[in-house]
Write a protein that holds these residues in place. Sequence first.
Motif, PDB file in Angstrom:
ATOM      1  N   CYS A 483       0.860  -1.187   0.000  1.00 37.77           N
ATOM      2  CA  CYS A 483       0.000   0.000   0.000  1.00 37.77           C
ATOM      3  C   CYS A 483       0.896   1.237   0.000  1.00 37.77           C
ATOM      4  CB  CYS A 483      -0.910   0.003   1.224  1.00 37.77           C
ATOM      5  SG  CYS A 483      -1.933  -1.461   1.388  1.00 37.77           S
ATOM      6  N   PRO A 484       1.412   1.598  -1.152  1.00 38.47           N
ATOM      7  CA  PRO A 484       2.377   2.697  -1.205  1.00 38.47           C
ATOM      8  C   PRO A 484       1.796   4.031  -0.764  1.00 38.47           C
ATOM      9  CG  PRO A 484       1.648   2.083  -3.406  1.00 38.47           C
ATOM     10  CD  PRO A 484       1.107   1.042  -2.479  1.00 38.47           C
ATOM     11  N   ASN A 485       0.475   4.174  -0.840  1.00 40.94           N
ATOM     12  CA  ASN A 485      -0.141   5.454  -0.497  1.00 40.94           C
ATOM     13  C   ASN A 485      -0.762   5.473   0.897  1.00 40.94           C
ATOM     14  OD1 ASN A 485       0.366   6.471  -3.156  1.00 40.94           O
ATOM     15  ND2 ASN A 485      -1.384   5.274  -3.889  1.00 40.94           N
ATOM     16  N   LEU A 486      -0.695   4.343   1.624  1.00 43.26           N
ATOM     17  CA  LEU A 486      -1.383   4.229   2.911  1.00 43.26           C
ATOM     18  C   LEU A 486      -0.789   5.200   3.928  1.00 43.26           C
ATOM     19  CD1 LEU A 486      -3.631   2.639   4.341  1.00 43.26           C
ATOM     20  CD2 LEU A 486      -1.863   1.109   5.218  1.00 43.26           C
ATOM     21  N   ARG A 487      -1.687   6.008   4.532  1.00 42.34           N
ATOM     22  CA  ARG A 487      -1.232   6.981   5.530  1.00 42.34           C
ATOM     23  C   ARG A 487      -1.902   6.737   6.882  1.00 42.34           C
ATOM     24  NH1 ARG A 487      -1.499  12.754   2.526  1.00 42.34           N
ATOM     25  NH2 ARG A 487      -0.146  13.312   4.261  1.00 42.34           N
ATOM     26  N   ILE A 488      -3.109   6.173   6.867  1.00 41.36           N
ATOM     27  CA  ILE A 488      -3.848   5.906   8.106  1.00 41.36           C
ATOM     28  C   ILE A 488      -4.371   4.479   8.059  1.00 41.36           C
ATOM     29  CG2 ILE A 488      -5.850   6.526   9.516  1.00 41.36           C
ATOM     30  CD1 ILE A 488      -3.823   8.671   9.555  1.00 41.36           C
ATOM     31  N   LEU A 489      -4.151   3.712   9.138  1.00 47.76           N
ATOM     32  CA  LEU A 489      -4.670   2.346   9.225  1.00 47.76           C
ATOM     33  C   LEU A 489      -5.233   2.127  10.619  1.00 47.76           C
ATOM     34  CD1 LEU A 489      -5.111  -0.484   8.132  1.00 47.76           C
ATOM     35  CD2 LEU A 489      -2.748  -1.043   8.778  1.00 47.76           C
ATOM     36  N   PHE A 490      -6.558   1.964  10.705  1.00 43.07           N
ATOM     37  CA  PHE A 490      -7.232   1.715  11.976  1.00 43.07           C
ATOM     38  C   PHE A 490      -7.646   0.246  12.023  1.00 43.07           C
ATOM     39  CE2 PHE A 490      -8.909   6.351  12.265  1.00 43.07           C
ATOM     40  CZ  PHE A 490      -7.640   6.774  12.627  1.00 43.07           C
ATOM     41  N   GLU A 502       1.327   6.120   8.217  1.00 38.11           N
ATOM     42  CA  GLU A 502       1.619   7.249   9.101  1.00 38.11           C
ATOM     43  C   GLU A 502       0.884   7.115  10.430  1.00 38.11           C
ATOM     44  OE1 GLU A 502       1.124  11.088   7.487  1.00 38.11           O
ATOM     45  OE2 GLU A 502       2.608  10.824   5.938  1.00 38.11           O
ATOM     46  N   CYS A 503      -0.213   6.379  10.467  1.00 37.51           N
ATOM     47  CA  CYS A 503      -1.005   6.262  11.681  1.00 37.51           C
ATOM     48  C   CYS A 503      -1.440   4.813  11.813  1.00 37.51           C
ATOM     49  CB  CYS A 503      -2.213   7.188  11.582  1.00 37.51           C
ATOM     50  SG  CYS A 503      -3.158   7.317  13.086  1.00 37.51           S
ATOM     51  N   PHE A 504      -1.123   4.182  12.932  1.00 33.69           N
ATOM     52  CA  PHE A 504      -1.356   2.750  13.082  1.00 33.69           C
ATOM     53  C   PHE A 504      -2.026   2.517  14.423  1.00 33.69           C
ATOM     54  CE2 PHE A 504       0.661  -1.704  13.184  1.00 33.69           C
ATOM     55  CZ  PHE A 504      -0.337  -2.211  12.370  1.00 33.69           C
ATOM     56  N   ASP A 505      -3.281   2.044  14.402  1.00 36.44           N
ATOM     57  CA  ASP A 505      -4.063   1.872  15.619  1.00 36.44           C
ATOM     58  C   ASP A 505      -4.380   0.388  15.814  1.00 36.44           C
ATOM     59  OD1 ASP A 505      -5.805   1.878  17.704  1.00 36.44           O
ATOM     60  OD2 ASP A 505      -7.099   3.441  16.925  1.00 36.44           O
ATOM     61  N   LEU A 506      -3.732  -0.218  16.811  1.00 40.65           N
ATOM     62  CA  LEU A 506      -3.957  -1.630  17.143  1.00 40.65           C
ATOM     63  C   LEU A 506      -4.662  -1.776  18.488  1.00 40.65           C
ATOM     64  CD1 LEU A 506      -0.525  -3.172  16.078  1.00 40.65           C
ATOM     65  CD2 LEU A 506      -2.713  -3.485  14.923  1.00 40.65           C
ATOM     66  N   SER A 507      -5.168  -0.697  19.060  1.00 38.35           N
ATOM     67  CA  SER A 507      -5.731  -0.741  20.407  1.00 38.35           C
ATOM     68  C   SER A 507      -6.904  -1.707  20.485  1.00 38.35           C
ATOM     69  CB  SER A 507      -6.175   0.660  20.832  1.00 38.35           C
ATOM     70  OG  SER A 507      -7.144   1.180  19.942  1.00 38.35           O
ATOM     71  N   PHE A 508      -7.035  -2.336  21.658  1.00 35.11           N
ATOM     72  CA  PHE A 508      -8.116  -3.282  21.929  1.00 35.11           C
ATOM     73  C   PHE A 508      -8.094  -4.473  20.969  1.00 35.11           C
ATOM     74  CE2 PHE A 508      -9.522   0.777  23.595  1.00 35.11           C
ATOM     75  CZ  PHE A 508      -9.928   0.441  24.868  1.00 35.11           C
ATOM     76  N   THR A 509      -6.912  -4.943  20.598  1.00 35.16           N
ATOM     77  CA  THR A 509      -6.795  -6.153  19.794  1.00 35.16           C
ATOM     78  C   THR A 509      -6.098  -7.223  20.619  1.00 35.16           C
ATOM     79  OG1 THR A 509      -4.680  -5.434  18.845  1.00 35.16           O
ATOM     80  CG2 THR A 509      -6.673  -4.855  17.624  1.00 35.16           C
ATOM     81  N   GLY A 510      -6.142  -8.469  20.136  1.00 37.35           N
ATOM     82  CA  GLY A 510      -5.594  -9.593  20.884  1.00 37.35           C
ATOM     83  C   GLY A 510      -4.212 -10.028  20.439  1.00 37.35           C
ATOM     84  N   ILE A 511      -3.466  -9.171  19.758  1.00 44.04           N
ATOM     85  CA  ILE A 511      -2.144  -9.522  19.239  1.00 44.04           C
ATOM     86  C   ILE A 511      -1.183  -9.831  20.389  1.00 44.04           C
ATOM     87  CG2 ILE A 511      -0.150  -8.622  17.976  1.00 44.04           C
ATOM     88  CD1 ILE A 511      -2.151  -6.983  16.321  1.00 44.04           C
ATOM     89  N   GLU A 512      -0.420 -10.922  20.246  1.00 45.74           N
ATOM     90  CA  GLU A 512       0.514 -11.354  21.280  1.00 45.74           C
ATOM     91  C   GLU A 512       1.943 -10.887  21.016  1.00 45.74           C
ATOM     92  OE1 GLU A 512       0.172 -15.536  21.739  1.00 45.74           O
ATOM     93  OE2 GLU A 512      -1.942 -15.471  22.325  1.00 45.74           O
TER      94      GLU A 512
END
Length: 803
Positions: A483-490, A502-512
Amino acid sequence: MGNCCSVQCSFENFLLRGWDFIVGHANYVCRFQHTLPTISAALQELSAQRNDLLRQVDLAEQRLSKPFEQVQLWLSKAETMITEAEKLIADGPQQLNNLCLGGCASKMSKMLQEISDHKSKGAFGKVAENQPAASVVVMPVEQPVALESTIQKVWSCIEDEDVGIIGLYGLGGALVSKDYDVGKIQDRIGGNLGFSDDSWKNKSVEEKAVDIYGVLLNKKFVVLLDDLWKRVDLKQVETPQPSQTKGSKLIFTTRSLGAWELFQDKVGDAALNSHPDIPNLAKQVAERCGGLPLALITIGHAMACKTTLEDWKYAIEMLKRFALPKLENEVFPLLKFSYDNLPDATMKCCLLYCYLHPEDYCIPKKRDYCIPKKRLVEYWFCEGLLNKFDRISEAQMQGGDIISSFLNACLLERDGEDCVKVLDVICDMGLWITREFEATEYNFFVKAGAQLFEEPDAKEWESAKRMSVMKNKIKVLKETPKCPNLRILFLSENEFQVISDECFDLSFTGIEELPIELKSWTKLKMLDLSCMDNLRKIPQHLICSFSKLQIFRMWFRMYLIDYPNEDNELKGLQHLNILRISIHNMVCLERFLSFNLFRCCTEALELSDFRESNVFNVLCLENLERLKKLQFCDCEIMEEIKMEKLHTLVSKETSCFHTLSEVIIMGCKKLKDVTWLMLAPNLRTLWITGCAKMEEILSEGKLSEVAGVIGIPYSKPFLKLETLHLFDLAKLKSMYWDALPFPCLKLLHLHGCRELKKLPLNSDSAKGNRLSIEGSKDWWAAIEWENEATRNAFLPSFKSVCA
């Protein structure tokens, strides 16, 4: 001798007869005592069967059905039988005293058999038949009454039997249900009236109207129609005029004051009076809104700054191009007019950001349907939209001004002091704009709250600039496209266990575990790892590779992680503006506090599971000059939080926790007081829970420590406090040794504080403020008051709540 024999025989007969009488009497007593509870039980069953049948008959009559005559006859006989049986049972003890048991026992046996027979005849499959439709039905004439929306006037109208229809106007109220349908309204009303079988559901709108009208005509009722977007023809729904049924009410909520009056109100006199011809043009604009209140409001606000004839003529020309057959064509183009009239591209992009969230987005454990204003501004800042300032703290002012503009234009709505919300139709309009008009410029990919169990097709979002799949049920991202143009990922509020700009939101996920491959995201400006309680590993040097990071949140119980575990792990984040972090031992805290960078960017700090010492010196944190939230969790051996000045040069302004607004203390089982809170003059929220040894909130014996830090005199504590929660403090006996004013306190919530018999309140406390005190009835009854006047003053404030 003969005479003697004759007398003897007579005496024997007498004895035998007497014995027979006694035996017979005993037999009657035995039968009576056996039959009495049996007939009582049978009577109880018959009464229950009658009551059930009566309810079925009553429900059928509400549906305008006619009960069968055999059902009425059964009920009549049952009523007579129940009356006779109750009398027979009531007379039983008297019959026993009068020795008249033979007849009574016989009657009881007969009655028992009759009850049994009658019960067996009462099993009716159907109790009534539907009435044939009337050849002529009287229909009401609609006469709506419009009222102002103040609580006092509404209540007076509710109490006034001569007022039947009440209209409520309010910007915050529900308006325009885009799914409005007369049949749905009828189904909701019919369901409450007992019309729920398939035969009724299959009736036409007109037939349902007849049924509803026939039932409500003979009842006192209240019908509330909420969430109305467009005009509802109440004659189609067919409720009786409230004037026909004295005391009934028909209440509806809307924003419409009348199209022209509402439009005038939103445009304002300055624009309308700027040229003599503008009022006539304005009426044409209002007419083009089709009577839709939300369109009148949003377009009215958009035209408030238009003061030339050319502006108004252009608006009319643009609105004429909009056809009105469907929602997308009826409402969205009208609302887009407000979007088009935003002053610049920056504000347009800022508005579209709101639509990355699902319509029912909420911060868990906070209020529903809201987006924190502060969080929105952070997103805008990371995108580079707020270019007037270099620091996020300063950009909050510009962002606040933009949010105010959206609120004034009704493109956002207030939700408390700190949050905003988006009406679902406005959200739909925003997504429609990104799809139909701004696909190239903004390129949004939004599947927020779409109940996805799997990731979307990678090809769908490989060209996206801003992507949101938050609040779904996705567990694995199997295929991550370039995703060469990706700037925000929720990605927040998903069930991720594995993830393969540019913006990466992983809050409230179950990633270990965070993958080391994220190191390539060198342009990342915001990383949110909040509430990732399953996270067990952060690869070494991963975070420091995000050299452009400005916002970093790592707020969770990471008991298996010592972080930061190296001196240089966070040192490379030279652009950091906002930091929220959890720290789990004193070594990591000392390393953290040694970084000057964190003095001005740490907004929230959690100290969790500290076990090195039973004493903690809170003044080691005094250099955190922007600290707003401080949390102590499960520091089980901590007995005291002391206030001991350190040998550091600290300015007078930063010697107290003047920026601290929220403190949470949980599971610190040996902690005895929190007197250090007197050093936080701007505290707004305080939670203390699970501190079994805490005896005082503020201790008079520690005033010397307070004085040693801030000098004498010191102000009263808690002058800015708004909410106070005290839970499971078994030994708590005192909050403060004197009465406190509490000028801002709105909520005092206590549970499990049985030893707390006195509150720091007098008749002047919280004066003029609507204080709510929540707790158990038993606790409240045991409170000792300064005097009866104080008790009476706070009696209306109490609300009984369970744990």
